[in-house]
Design an enzyme around this catalytic site. Structure first.
Site, PDB file in Angstrom:
ATOM      1  N   LEU A  53     -29.807  -7.926 116.948  1.00  0.00           N
ATOM      2  CA  LEU A  53     -30.470  -7.443 118.157  1.00  0.00           C
ATOM      3  C   LEU A  53     -30.482  -8.460 119.290  1.00  0.00           C
ATOM      4  CD1 LEU A  53     -33.602  -5.683 116.612  1.00  0.00           C
ATOM      5  CD2 LEU A  53     -31.439  -4.642 117.330  1.00  0.00           C
ATOM      6  N   PHE A  55     -30.365 -13.072 120.466  1.00  0.00           N
ATOM      7  CA  PHE A  55     -30.333 -14.490 120.111  1.00  0.00           C
ATOM      8  C   PHE A  55     -30.972 -15.287 121.237  1.00  0.00           C
ATOM      9  CE2 PHE A  55     -26.591 -13.545 122.575  1.00  0.00           C
ATOM     10  CZ  PHE A  55     -26.468 -14.613 123.446  1.00  0.00           C
ATOM     11  N   GLY A  56     -31.395 -16.496 120.904  1.00  0.00           N
ATOM     12  CA  GLY A  56     -31.976 -17.397 121.889  1.00  0.00           C
ATOM     13  C   GLY A  56     -31.881 -18.816 121.400  1.00  0.00           C
ATOM     14  N   SER A  59     -34.007 -18.937 117.999  1.00  0.00           N
ATOM     15  CA  SER A  59     -33.900 -17.972 116.902  1.00  0.00           C
ATOM     16  C   SER A  59     -32.779 -16.969 117.160  1.00  0.00           C
ATOM     17  CB  SER A  59     -35.222 -17.210 116.727  1.00  0.00           C
ATOM     18  OG  SER A  59     -35.477 -16.411 117.872  1.00  0.00           O
ATOM     19  N   THR A  60     -32.448 -16.214 116.109  1.00  0.00           N
ATOM     20  CA  THR A  60     -31.675 -14.981 116.260  1.00  0.00           C
ATOM     21  C   THR A  60     -32.543 -13.840 115.730  1.00  0.00           C
ATOM     22  OG1 THR A  60     -30.598 -15.231 114.091  1.00  0.00           O
ATOM     23  CG2 THR A  60     -29.455 -16.142 116.022  1.00  0.00           C
ATOM     24  N   LYS A  76     -37.008 -12.119 112.903  1.00  0.00           N
ATOM     25  CA  LYS A  76     -36.646 -13.263 113.753  1.00  0.00           C
ATOM     26  C   LYS A  76     -36.444 -14.467 112.840  1.00  0.00           C
ATOM     27  CE  LYS A  76     -38.786 -13.963 117.689  1.00  0.00           C
ATOM     28  NZ  LYS A  76     -39.851 -14.354 118.681  1.00  0.00           N
ATOM     29  N   ASP A 175     -47.589 -17.304 128.375  1.00  0.00           N
ATOM     30  CA  ASP A 175     -46.159 -17.077 128.621  1.00  0.00           C
ATOM     31  C   ASP A 175     -45.902 -15.604 128.939  1.00  0.00           C
ATOM     32  OD1 ASP A 175     -43.516 -17.821 128.873  1.00  0.00           O
ATOM     33  OD2 ASP A 175     -43.072 -17.681 126.737  1.00  0.00           O
TER      34      ASP A 175
END
Length: 355
Positions: A53, A55-56, A59-60, A76, A175
């Site tokens: 779904l 990625f960053g 995490s993925t 996650k 955030d």
């Protein structure tokens, strides 16, 4: 308990292994930090990965089939770390808060957590109920890459209901930004459309020690939004340090309200204050670091010539005036002068013409 499904080992596009793809394109990417998730892999003897779904940098994210309860979950998988993830503590605390508020419906918490050992170390794994796309992605489908007023108002309304719930529980979400506001999903049957990895598997980049899969976008839904990602949440009892700058302005106008991002030196410090003064006016108490004893700005950084009236370009006439009044309430120098989330829910602009 359902049996794990078998996913194809062929019939998909194989991408050029010499070209960076998905998480590899991130500035700080190191393969040793990421767990090499495979489609079809079963985590914790229960959650089978059915597609990717997103990625960053930390995490993925994968859509999983919960084989025990025969429903979907979102997994996650964090980058390698032994650090305790504060989002788990915050979620457990909020789930234990028994007071019924209503705002809990619009807060997306961790439902389960565990760890998995990868080739280079330990990876925390967090489970969530499925949700639709991020508000950020829905904005990209709209003119101007921003929400029009008729969508911005209800979105911020639900966000403030969620924030009021958090504040009553003595938790602050520091955030709030388009990435962390997700459209809800009422009917999870729409997620069956995501399970194309058997009939139409996504392109893959195959390497000797891992496979990097193409992301599939979550469906666009029209359900009420949820406030998500509490990794930067704070408990009210704790002393707060560092910058906190929610990016809610980005929902309606392109860019950030304040541009400077850190306080590494005196120039950065002066830059942030110059930007704030240009929009909010001078604070009631002046620091001798930036002002002289007569209250005259003495920093080498010039105060920009701008205003909220100029920056707020997407509204006109009376609508703009009441919108700016809403903003002014939230941008007071003194925290005790700012209205609470509950008080903002009664604001003329946020209530709209239907009240």
């Amino acid at each position: 308990m359902s049996q794990p499904r078998v996913f194809p080992t062929s019939g998909f596009d194989i991408l050029d292994p010499s070209k960076e793809f998905e998480e590899e394109t991130l500035p700080d990417y190191l393969k040793e930090r990421y767990y090499p998730v495979h489609i079809g892999e079963v985590f914790n003897s229960r959650y089978q990965v059915v597609t990717k779904l997103g990625f960053g940098s930390s995490s993925t994210v994968r859509l999983c089939q919960d084989l025990r309860e025969e429903r979907y979950s979102v997994l996650k998988v964090h980058v390698r770390t032994r650090r305790h993830l504060p989002e788990v503590e915050t979620s457990n605390y909020l789930k234990a808060n028994i007071d019924v508020h209503g705002g809990e419906m619009y807060v997306r918490l961790v439902t389960n957590s565990f760890e998995v050992i990868g080739p280079y170390g330990m990876h925390p794994c967090l489970l969530y109920q499925p949700a639709g796309i991020e508000i950020r992605d829905s904005m990209h489908c709209l003119e101007g890459d921003a929400l029009p007023e008729n969508l911005l108002r209800p979105t911020l309304g639900f966000v403030h209901i969620a924030l009021d719930h958090l504040h009553e529980a003595k938790v602050t979400q520091t955030d709030v930004q388009p990435n962390n506001i997700l459209l809800g999903i009422v009917d999870e049957s729409i997620l069956t459309e995501m399970e194309d990895e058997i009939s139409k598997p996504a392109p893959q980049k195959q390497l000797c020690d891992r496979t990097i899969y193409a992301t599939r976008a979550m469906p666009l839904t029209s359900s009420e939004p949820n406030l998500a990602d509490f990794g930067e949440a704070r408990f009210a009892k704790e002393k707060q340090t560092g910058l906190i700058m929610p990016n809610a302005w980005t929902l309606f106008e392109q860019g950030h309200l304040f541009k400077s991002r850190n306080h590494e030196n005196e120039t950065d410090y002066a830059q942030r204050f110059a930007e704030m003064i240009s929009l909010l006016g001078p604070p009631l108490e002046a620091s001798l670091k930036l002002w002289d004893r007569n209250g005259i700005w003495k920093a080498s950084i010039e105060i920009p010539e701008q205003s909220l009236e100029i920056r707020g370009s997407r509204l006109e006439s009376n609508d703009k005036a009441i919108f700016l009044q809403f903003l002014w309430k939230t941008l007071r120098w003194l925290p005790e002068k700012r209205p609470t989330a509950k008080e903002l829910l009664l604001d003329e602009w946020l209530r709209g013409n239907d009240y």
